[in-house]
Motif scaffolding. Structure first.
Motif, short mmCIF file in Angstrom:
data_model
loop_
_atom_site.label_atom_id
_atom_site.label_comp_id
_atom_site.label_asym_id
_atom_site.label_seq_id
_atom_site.Cartn_x
_atom_site.Cartn_y
_atom_site.Cartn_z
N ARG A 1 1.02 -0.73 -0.09
CA ARG A 1 0.13 0.02 -0.32
C ARG A 1 0.87 1.07 0.16
NH1 ARG A 1 -5.33 1.41 2.05
NH2 ARG A 1 -5.93 -1.17 1.44
N LEU A 2 0.78 1.84 -1.06
CA LEU A 2 1.73 3.54 -0.54
C LEU A 2 1.40 4.34 -0.53
CD1 LEU A 2 3.97 4.66 -2.28
CD2 LEU A 2 2.32 5.54 -4.43
N ILE A 3 1.59 5.27 0.94
CA ILE A 3 1.44 5.50 2.16
C ILE A 3 2.44 7.20 1.73
CG2 ILE A 3 0.83 6.66 4.26
CD1 ILE A 3 0.20 3.96 4.75
N SER A 4 1.70 8.82 1.57
CA SER A 4 2.63 9.55 1.71
C SER A 4 2.64 10.56 2.90
CB SER A 4 2.70 10.28 0.98
OG SER A 4 2.36 9.96 -0.45
N GLN A 5 3.39 10.30 3.68
CA GLN A 5 3.29 11.39 5.20
C GLN A 5 4.55 12.12 5.60
OE1 GLN A 5 0.23 11.14 6.88
NE2 GLN A 5 1.58 12.56 8.43
N ALA A 6 4.00 13.58 6.42
CA ALA A 6 5.17 13.63 6.77
C ALA A 6 5.76 13.79 8.04
CB ALA A 6 5.19 15.42 6.44
N PHE A 7 6.53 13.28 8.11
CA PHE A 7 7.46 12.64 9.86
C PHE A 7 8.46 14.08 9.61
CE2 PHE A 7 6.21 8.92 7.31
CZ PHE A 7 5.55 8.19 7.97
N SER A 8 8.50 13.70 11.38
CA SER A 8 9.25 15.08 11.69
C SER A 8 10.96 14.51 11.39
CB SER A 8 9.14 14.90 13.58
OG SER A 8 10.07 14.93 14.37
N GLY A 9 11.25 15.80 10.72
CA GLY A 9 12.63 16.00 10.89
C GLY A 9 13.58 14.94 9.52
N ILE A 10 12.71 13.99 9.14
CA ILE A 10 12.33 13.89 7.59
C ILE A 10 11.99 13.75 6.46
CG2 ILE A 10 13.70 12.09 8.24
CD1 ILE A 10 11.59 10.09 7.87
N GLY A 11 10.94 14.91 7.29
CA GLY A 11 10.01 15.89 5.85
C GLY A 11 9.14 14.34 5.06
N VAL A 12 8.26 14.83 4.26
CA VAL A 12 6.85 13.70 3.58
C VAL A 12 8.02 12.83 2.87
CG1 VAL A 12 5.78 13.79 1.72
CG2 VAL A 12 5.83 15.89 2.41
N GLN A 13 7.36 11.39 3.61
CA GLN A 13 8.01 10.63 2.97
C GLN A 13 6.88 9.84 2.13
OE1 GLN A 13 11.00 9.43 3.58
NE2 GLN A 13 11.87 11.33 3.70
N HIS A 14 7.25 9.08 1.26
CA HIS A 14 6.79 8.40 0.03
C HIS A 14 6.55 6.51 0.60
CE1 HIS A 14 5.43 11.46 -1.23
NE2 HIS A 14 6.77 11.77 -2.08
N LEU A 15 6.01 5.53 1.36
CA LEU A 15 6.02 4.49 1.63
C LEU A 15 4.76 3.29 0.99
CD1 LEU A 15 6.50 5.62 5.12
CD2 LEU A 15 8.37 5.32 3.50
N ARG A 16 6.10 2.91 0.67
CA ARG A 16 5.24 1.55 0.47
C ARG A 16 5.22 0.56 1.81
NH1 ARG A 16 3.43 0.34 -4.34
NH2 ARG A 16 3.96 1.74 -5.71
N VAL A 17 3.92 0.12 2.11
CA VAL A 17 4.07 -0.48 3.34
C VAL A 17 3.03 -2.18 3.34
CG1 VAL A 17 2.47 -0.59 5.65
CG2 VAL A 17 3.16 1.94 4.44
#
Length: 197
Positions: free
Chosen positions: A154-170
């Protein structure tokens, strides 16, 4: 009554041979043994001395040690699982049925920040100042069975503290052990380039 007349469902242990060895050597024997029903006992065989200090047989005692044996086996299994999880290159967490973090590998802690002490044993949505507490993760993890078909990403895009927006395959996978205990959830993450690019 002779020891040979006693029937028991002990596996892979010959108590009669052990008793004869104790009578021959006068040295006590201790061994753990398992019954066909899965109960573990610590058997102790000692020479039996009469009041006249004559050896007149053996004394057998059995202590149920099932809880200790199973706890030790679980600890070894957990240590092995943690070692395997930690060798995986992609970020990975293992959650229990209540979504508490059982283990998080180095890749997960390195990418998303945090220390093992601040992560293990806490609710997944609470770790890293709640940065995993967002709708897409709830959709994946809160249902009794994974939303995804096993093996589907599942592709998820989310902003994370210290590393910014990440596009993740979960990828999530619920795991059941041979004992029938269910509820372990493996969650792996792979970073992707910006899908809009």
């Amino acid at each position: 009554m002779a020891l040979a007349d006693i029937r028991c469902d002990v596996l892979d242990v010959d108590l009669l041979t052990d008793a004869k060895a104790v009578l021959d050597s006068l040295a006590p024997v201790e061994r753990e043994m398992r019954t066909a029903g899965g109960t573990w006992y610590l058997a102790r065989i000692k020479p039996y001395r009469t009041l006249d200090n004559v050896i007149d047989g053996v004394v057998l005692t059995f202590n149920d040690v099932t809880e200790r044996v199973l706890a030790l086996a679980m600890r070894h299994a957990r240590d092995l699982a943690e070692a395997v999880v930690d060798t995986v290159y992609e970020p990975l967490v293992v959650l229990d049925e209540h979504l508490q973090v059982l283990t998080a590998n180095r890749a997960f802690l390195k990418l998303f920040g945090g220390q093992a002490d601040d992560t293990l044993g806490r609710g997944f949505y609470e770790i890293a100042n709640g940065q995993w507490d967002f709708a897409a993760m709830h959709e994946l993890l809160d249902s009794p069975t994974p939303v995804q078909v096993p093996g589907e990403d599942r592709l998820i895009s989310q902003a994370f503290s210290g590393i910014g927006v990440q596009h993740l395959r979960v990828r999530t996978r619920r795991v059941a052990g041979k004992s029938g205990i269910t509820g372990l959830v493996l969650v792996s993450f792979a970073t992707e380039p910006n899908p809009a690019v």
